[in-house]
Design a protein around this motif. Structure first.
Motif, PDB file in Angstrom:
ATOM      1  N   ALA A 126      40.588  52.295  31.581  1.00 47.88           N
ATOM      2  CA  ALA A 126      40.285  52.978  32.843  1.00 47.88           C
ATOM      3  C   ALA A 126      38.874  52.651  33.314  1.00 47.88           C
ATOM      4  O   ALA A 126      38.644  52.444  34.510  1.00 47.88           O
ATOM      5  CB  ALA A 126      40.455  54.483  32.675  1.00 47.88           C
ATOM      6  N   ILE A 127      37.917  52.574  32.383  1.00 49.68           N
ATOM      7  CA  ILE A 127      36.541  52.248  32.775  1.00 49.68           C
ATOM      8  C   ILE A 127      36.467  50.836  33.326  1.00 49.68           C
ATOM      9  O   ILE A 127      35.783  50.571  34.328  1.00 49.68           O
ATOM     10  CB  ILE A 127      35.592  52.443  31.565  1.00 49.68           C
ATOM     11  CG1 ILE A 127      35.393  53.935  31.299  1.00 49.68           C
ATOM     12  CG2 ILE A 127      34.259  51.788  31.804  1.00 49.68           C
ATOM     13  CD1 ILE A 127      34.659  54.218  30.030  1.00 49.68           C
ATOM     14  N   GLY A 128      37.216  49.901  32.706  1.00 52.04           N
ATOM     15  CA  GLY A 128      37.233  48.534  33.215  1.00 52.04           C
ATOM     16  C   GLY A 128      37.807  48.456  34.618  1.00 52.04           C
ATOM     17  O   GLY A 128      37.232  47.815  35.511  1.00 52.04           O
ATOM     18  N   LEU A 129      38.951  49.139  34.843  1.00 58.84           N
ATOM     19  CA  LEU A 129      39.582  49.111  36.178  1.00 58.84           C
ATOM     20  C   LEU A 129      38.669  49.735  37.220  1.00 58.84           C
ATOM     21  O   LEU A 129      38.529  49.225  38.343  1.00 58.84           O
ATOM     22  CB  LEU A 129      40.926  49.838  36.130  1.00 58.84           C
ATOM     23  CG  LEU A 129      42.034  49.187  35.308  1.00 58.84           C
ATOM     24  CD1 LEU A 129      43.281  50.054  35.333  1.00 58.84           C
ATOM     25  CD2 LEU A 129      42.366  47.816  35.845  1.00 58.84           C
ATOM     26  N   LEU A 130      38.036  50.864  36.866  1.00 52.39           N
ATOM     27  CA  LEU A 130      37.173  51.535  37.840  1.00 52.39           C
ATOM     28  C   LEU A 130      35.926  50.705  38.136  1.00 52.39           C
ATOM     29  O   LEU A 130      35.444  50.686  39.277  1.00 52.39           O
ATOM     30  CB  LEU A 130      36.777  52.917  37.314  1.00 52.39           C
ATOM     31  CG  LEU A 130      37.892  53.954  37.391  1.00 52.39           C
ATOM     32  CD1 LEU A 130      37.505  55.201  36.644  1.00 52.39           C
ATOM     33  CD2 LEU A 130      38.187  54.287  38.832  1.00 52.39           C
ATOM     34  N   GLY A 131      35.416  49.983  37.113  1.00 47.63           N
ATOM     35  CA  GLY A 131      34.286  49.096  37.367  1.00 47.63           C
ATOM     36  C   GLY A 131      34.646  47.992  38.336  1.00 47.63           C
ATOM     37  O   GLY A 131      33.882  47.656  39.245  1.00 47.63           O
ATOM     38  N   LEU A 132      35.871  47.439  38.164  1.00 45.55           N
ATOM     39  CA  LEU A 132      36.344  46.410  39.096  1.00 45.55           C
ATOM     40  C   LEU A 132      36.480  46.967  40.506  1.00 45.55           C
ATOM     41  O   LEU A 132      36.100  46.321  41.499  1.00 45.55           O
ATOM     42  CB  LEU A 132      37.683  45.877  38.596  1.00 45.55           C
ATOM     43  CG  LEU A 132      38.156  44.531  39.124  1.00 45.55           C
ATOM     44  CD1 LEU A 132      37.122  43.462  38.828  1.00 45.55           C
ATOM     45  CD2 LEU A 132      39.483  44.165  38.502  1.00 45.55           C
ATOM     46  N   ALA A 133      37.011  48.210  40.606  1.00 44.18           N
ATOM     47  CA  ALA A 133      37.164  48.840  41.924  1.00 44.18           C
ATOM     48  C   ALA A 133      35.803  49.039  42.578  1.00 44.18           C
ATOM     49  O   ALA A 133      35.633  48.793  43.785  1.00 44.18           O
ATOM     50  CB  ALA A 133      37.893  50.179  41.786  1.00 44.18           C
ATOM     51  N   MET A 134      34.801  49.474  41.794  1.00 40.37           N
ATOM     52  CA  MET A 134      33.471  49.668  42.372  1.00 40.37           C
ATOM     53  C   MET A 134      32.849  48.351  42.781  1.00 40.37           C
ATOM     54  O   MET A 134      32.106  48.280  43.769  1.00 40.37           O
ATOM     55  CB  MET A 134      32.579  50.405  41.372  1.00 40.37           C
ATOM     56  CG  MET A 134      32.985  51.850  41.191  1.00 40.37           C
ATOM     57  SD  MET A 134      32.014  52.695  39.964  1.00 40.37           S
ATOM     58  CE  MET A 134      30.481  52.885  40.821  1.00 40.37           C
ATOM     59  N   LEU A 135      33.163  47.274  42.052  1.00 35.32           N
ATOM     60  CA  LEU A 135      32.660  45.951  42.439  1.00 35.32           C
ATOM     61  C   LEU A 135      33.242  45.524  43.788  1.00 35.32           C
ATOM     62  O   LEU A 135      32.521  44.997  44.653  1.00 35.32           O
ATOM     63  CB  LEU A 135      33.016  44.942  41.353  1.00 35.32           C
ATOM     64  CG  LEU A 135      32.393  43.556  41.489  1.00 35.32           C
ATOM     65  CD1 LEU A 135      30.896  43.641  41.306  1.00 35.32           C
ATOM     66  CD2 LEU A 135      32.992  42.596  40.488  1.00 35.32           C
ATOM     67  N   LEU A 136      34.558  45.775  43.977  1.00 38.27           N
ATOM     68  CA  LEU A 136      35.179  45.443  45.263  1.00 38.27           C
ATOM     69  C   LEU A 136      34.553  46.245  46.403  1.00 38.27           C
ATOM     70  O   LEU A 136      34.322  45.716  47.499  1.00 38.27           O
ATOM     71  CB  LEU A 136      36.683  45.691  45.200  1.00 38.27           C
ATOM     72  CG  LEU A 136      37.474  44.689  44.352  1.00 38.27           C
ATOM     73  CD1 LEU A 136      38.903  45.153  44.191  1.00 38.27           C
ATOM     74  CD2 LEU A 136      37.446  43.333  45.023  1.00 38.27           C
TER      75      LEU A 136
END
Lengths: 92, 137
Positions: free
Chosen positions: A12-22
């Motif tokens: 979940a932390i990885g996915l949310l980090g990717l979302a924040m990068l976008l």
């Protein structure tokens, strides 16, 4: 901390980090001011989810207070920026 | 039994967390990839709000189990977020419309179709009534 929980929070932390990068990409590239404000709005909502996930991973209830503060101030910032662009004035 | 219940709760929490993060990622992909602002605002206001709702539900379950009593503080953020997300989206769309009035939806088709349909429906009725009146008289 069980293996299931640590794996789930890690993903979940990885996915949310990717979302924040976008969101950050849209914040830098956004053609109009409304795009940038929308990107900032999405960024704080994603950071809210990231904080709650970190709170679960570290079993620390104090993350809730930071999340509540971010929710309140983020909404106020969005409304203030939108009204400034709309009327040229925040408080009238 | 207790071991099984703990594992099942862990599974529920992990599923909610990964699902919520996936929803947030989908909303952010929509924000980054769509071409128009009015398409772009669709992703974050729905998918991301649902993602944060899932994360808050997982946190509520986790701290309920950790502290032994019902943890209702996460509902505070969830209710606040579900109330304020449509308000900020409304203000942002109003801002975008004020910045670029040319992107507002065209009122011409509805305005053009409305008189034509009323005249088209009014002309035959008046025509038949004016035709009928002399034949009756």
């Amino acid at each position: 901390m069980s293996v299931i929980l640590s794996t789930g929070t890690g993903i979940a932390i990885g996915l949310l980090g990717l979302a924040m990068l976008l969101c950050a990409i849209r914040l830098v590239r956004g053609p109009s001011v409304a795009d940038r404000v929308l990107a900032l709005d999405t960024l704080y909502v994603n950071s809210l989810a990231l904080l709650m996930t970190l709170g679960i991973r570290l079993a620390e209830p104090a993350f809730f207070d930071a999340a509540l503060l971010i929710a309140l101030l983020g909404f106020l910032a969005t409304v203030a920026l939108a009204k400034y662009r709309l009327q040229g004035d925040i408080i009238d | 039994m207790t071991e099984f219940a703990t594992t099942a709760t862990d599974l529920v929490i992990a599923t909610l967390l990964v699902g919520g993060a996936s929803f947030a990622l989908i909303g952010s992909i929509g924000l980054a990839r769509f071409r128009d602002f009015y398409k772009r605002i669709h992703g974050p206001t729905k998918a991301t709000t649902l993602g944060v709702g899932c994360a808050l539900l997982a946190s509520s379950i986790f701290f309920t189990r950790l502290q032994g009593s019902f943890s209702s503080r996460e509902l505070l953020i969830a209710v606040f977020l579900f109330i304020t997300a449509p308000i900020s989206a409304h203000l942002l769309v109003k801002t975008a419309l004020a910045e670029d009035p040319a992107s507002s939806p065209p009122p011409q088709p509805a305005a053009a179709q409305d008189p034509s349909s009323t005249t088209a429906s009014a002309v035959p009725s008046t025509g038949t009534s004016t035709v009928k009146a002399p034949t009756a008289g």
